[in-house]
Design an enzyme around this catalytic site. Sequence first.
Site, PDB file in Angstrom:
ATOM      1  N   GLY A  12       0.688  -1.186  -0.016  1.00 37.86           N
ATOM      2  CA  GLY A  12       0.010   0.121   0.020  1.00 37.86           C
ATOM      3  C   GLY A  12       0.876   1.101   0.054  1.00 37.86           C
ATOM      4  O   GLY A  12       0.341   2.369   0.489  1.00 37.86           O
ATOM      5  N   THR A  13       1.919   1.302  -0.658  1.00 36.83           N
ATOM      6  CA  THR A  13       2.585   2.591  -0.661  1.00 36.83           C
ATOM      7  C   THR A  13       1.984   3.636  -1.618  1.00 36.83           C
ATOM      8  O   THR A  13       2.048   4.920  -1.231  1.00 36.83           O
ATOM      9  CB  THR A  13       4.257   2.358  -0.964  1.00 36.83           C
ATOM     10  OG1 THR A  13       4.262   1.789  -2.475  1.00 36.83           O
ATOM     11  CG2 THR A  13       4.725   1.435  -0.325  1.00 36.83           C
ATOM     12  N   ASN A  14       1.394   3.118  -2.600  1.00 37.81           N
ATOM     13  CA  ASN A  14       0.607   4.064  -3.503  1.00 37.81           C
ATOM     14  C   ASN A  14      -0.534   4.652  -2.615  1.00 37.81           C
ATOM     15  O   ASN A  14      -1.012   6.054  -2.801  1.00 37.81           O
ATOM     16  CB  ASN A  14       0.090   3.567  -4.812  1.00 37.81           C
ATOM     17  CG  ASN A  14       1.350   3.556  -5.718  1.00 37.81           C
ATOM     18  OD1 ASN A  14       1.667   4.533  -6.101  1.00 37.81           O
ATOM     19  ND2 ASN A  14       2.048   2.075  -6.041  1.00 37.81           N
ATOM     20  N   MET A  91      -3.921  -6.790  -7.314  1.00 40.91           N
ATOM     21  CA  MET A  91      -3.471  -7.805  -8.170  1.00 40.91           C
ATOM     22  C   MET A  91      -4.450  -8.924  -8.556  1.00 40.91           C
ATOM     23  O   MET A  91      -4.114 -10.119  -8.848  1.00 40.91           O
ATOM     24  CB  MET A  91      -2.424  -8.715  -7.350  1.00 40.91           C
ATOM     25  CG  MET A  91      -1.332  -7.699  -6.682  1.00 40.91           C
ATOM     26  SD  MET A  91      -0.344  -6.918  -8.186  1.00 40.91           S
ATOM     27  CE  MET A  91       0.847  -6.181  -7.143  1.00 40.91           C
ATOM     28  N   ILE A  93      -7.448  -9.296 -12.012  1.00 37.01           N
ATOM     29  CA  ILE A  93      -8.228  -8.778 -13.174  1.00 37.01           C
ATOM     30  C   ILE A  93      -9.559  -8.868 -12.763  1.00 37.01           C
ATOM     31  O   ILE A  93     -10.263  -9.777 -12.492  1.00 37.01           O
ATOM     32  CB  ILE A  93      -7.556  -9.564 -14.333  1.00 37.01           C
ATOM     33  CG1 ILE A  93      -6.193  -9.241 -14.559  1.00 37.01           C
ATOM     34  CG2 ILE A  93      -8.561  -9.168 -15.502  1.00 37.01           C
ATOM     35  CD1 ILE A  93      -5.365  -9.986 -15.669  1.00 37.01           C
ATOM     36  N   LEU A  94     -10.254  -7.610 -12.797  1.00 36.26           N
ATOM     37  CA  LEU A  94     -11.984  -7.618 -12.632  1.00 36.26           C
ATOM     38  C   LEU A  94     -12.443  -7.861 -13.919  1.00 36.26           C
ATOM     39  O   LEU A  94     -11.826  -7.704 -15.074  1.00 36.26           O
ATOM     40  CB  LEU A  94     -12.215  -6.224 -12.105  1.00 36.26           C
ATOM     41  CG  LEU A  94     -11.430  -5.975 -10.816  1.00 36.26           C
ATOM     42  CD1 LEU A  94     -11.494  -4.539 -10.371  1.00 36.26           C
ATOM     43  CD2 LEU A  94     -12.002  -6.983  -9.610  1.00 36.26           C
ATOM     44  N   ASN A 108      -5.929   3.037 -12.710  1.00 36.10           N
ATOM     45  CA  ASN A 108      -4.945   2.022 -12.417  1.00 36.10           C
ATOM     46  C   ASN A 108      -3.594   2.602 -12.394  1.00 36.10           C
ATOM     47  O   ASN A 108      -3.308   3.376 -13.268  1.00 36.10           O
ATOM     48  CB  ASN A 108      -5.013   0.858 -13.420  1.00 36.10           C
ATOM     49  CG  ASN A 108      -3.965  -0.268 -12.831  1.00 36.10           C
ATOM     50  OD1 ASN A 108      -3.843  -0.710 -11.798  1.00 36.10           O
ATOM     51  ND2 ASN A 108      -3.160  -0.793 -13.720  1.00 36.10           N
ATOM     52  N   HIS A 110       0.323   1.543 -13.112  1.00 34.70           N
ATOM     53  CA  HIS A 110       1.148   0.328 -13.585  1.00 34.70           C
ATOM     54  C   HIS A 110       2.580   0.987 -13.680  1.00 34.70           C
ATOM     55  O   HIS A 110       3.037   1.614 -14.106  1.00 34.70           O
ATOM     56  CB  HIS A 110       0.774  -0.187 -14.936  1.00 34.70           C
ATOM     57  CG  HIS A 110       1.364  -1.161 -15.313  1.00 34.70           C
ATOM     58  ND1 HIS A 110       1.032  -2.372 -15.087  1.00 34.70           N
ATOM     59  CD2 HIS A 110       2.282  -1.358 -16.331  1.00 34.70           C
ATOM     60  CE1 HIS A 110       1.983  -3.173 -15.820  1.00 34.70           C
ATOM     61  NE2 HIS A 110       2.906  -2.645 -16.393  1.00 34.70           N
TER      62      HIS A 110
HETATM   63  C1  GAR Z   1       3.284  -1.006  -7.326  1.00 32.87           C
HETATM   64  O1  GAR Z   1       4.373  -0.805  -8.008  1.00 32.87           O
HETATM   65  C2  GAR Z   1       2.056  -0.965  -8.777  1.00 32.87           C
HETATM   66  O2  GAR Z   1       2.458  -0.037  -9.529  1.00 32.87           O
HETATM   67  C3  GAR Z   1       2.121  -2.421  -8.748  1.00 32.87           C
HETATM   68  O3  GAR Z   1       2.343  -3.074  -7.909  1.00 32.87           O
HETATM   69  C4  GAR Z   1       2.990  -2.037  -6.756  1.00 32.87           C
HETATM   70  C5  GAR Z   1       2.265  -2.188  -5.730  1.00 32.87           C
HETATM   71  O4  GAR Z   1       2.903  -1.560  -4.430  1.00 32.87           O
HETATM   72  N1  GAR Z   1       0.897  -2.630  -9.747  1.00 32.87           N
HETATM   73  C6  GAR Z   1       0.980  -3.364 -10.854  1.00 32.87           C
HETATM   74  O5  GAR Z   1       1.894  -4.329 -10.878  1.00 32.87           O
HETATM   75  C7  GAR Z   1      -0.536  -3.768 -11.350  1.00 32.87           C
HETATM   76  N2  GAR Z   1      -0.369  -4.320 -12.688  1.00 32.87           N
HETATM   77  P1  GAR Z   1       2.131  -0.978  -3.358  1.00 32.87           P
HETATM   78  O6  GAR Z   1       1.256  -1.883  -2.672  1.00 32.87           O
HETATM   79  O7  GAR Z   1       3.201  -0.347  -2.471  1.00 32.87           O
HETATM   80  O8  GAR Z   1       1.234   0.373  -3.703  1.00 32.87           O
END
Ligand code: GAR
Length: 210
Positions: A12-14, A91, A93-94, A108, A110
Amino acid sequence: MTRIAVLVSGGGTNLQALIDAQARGELTGGTLAAVISSRADAYALERARQAGIPGYVIARKEYDSNRSMTAALVDKLKELEIGLVVLAGFMHILTEEMVRAYPNAILNVHPALIPSFCGAGYYGLHVHEKALAYGVKVTGATVHFVNEEPDGGPIILQKAVDIFPGDTPELLQRRVMEQAEWQILPQAVSLFCQGRLSVEGRIVTIKGEI
Ligand code: GAR
């Protein structure tokens, strides 16, 4: 105010970048109303708790198909009166029911410059492993609208990040997050909530200066 739900599966850093942006007053026109995790043990739920955002779990293993999981998600989002759905490290695909329920209202993030290193099988650390194995010298991140095609929706913002000799997938993942994802995701969410994004076919137009 657009009520925002953030869908997560891991660290969940994003999500944290969105929480921090909101605390700085930078999510103009939007409010983080819910965090929905596909895993009960995701650290993202702890981040939500600390920020006072209601957290929910909709775990894939509780459903017999992607379709029934998607239906449960849509029901929860409608019940919470969500106007914008953000996939932030989600993670799964809906199915198309999600896109039908929220047309051009799902974002989203990516961790690559789409259309490179994207689509089925390209998620998390794998994306950076594949970029390094291919030998590209520049990668980055993309925020896009979600449509029926995995990582195939109209692009809102992208930011490039250099790759250096000796990079590991972990080092590169961290650099892409710091220099790209954590900046462009809150920016795109804010643009959406201000009503400054319009979509025609694949092309997203941003009104005003960013
Ligand atoms: C992030 O790098 C995000 O862009 C990626 O997973 C990581 C989640 O990190 N998402 C994908 O690859 C989706 N195709 P987070 O949980 O620390 O935000």
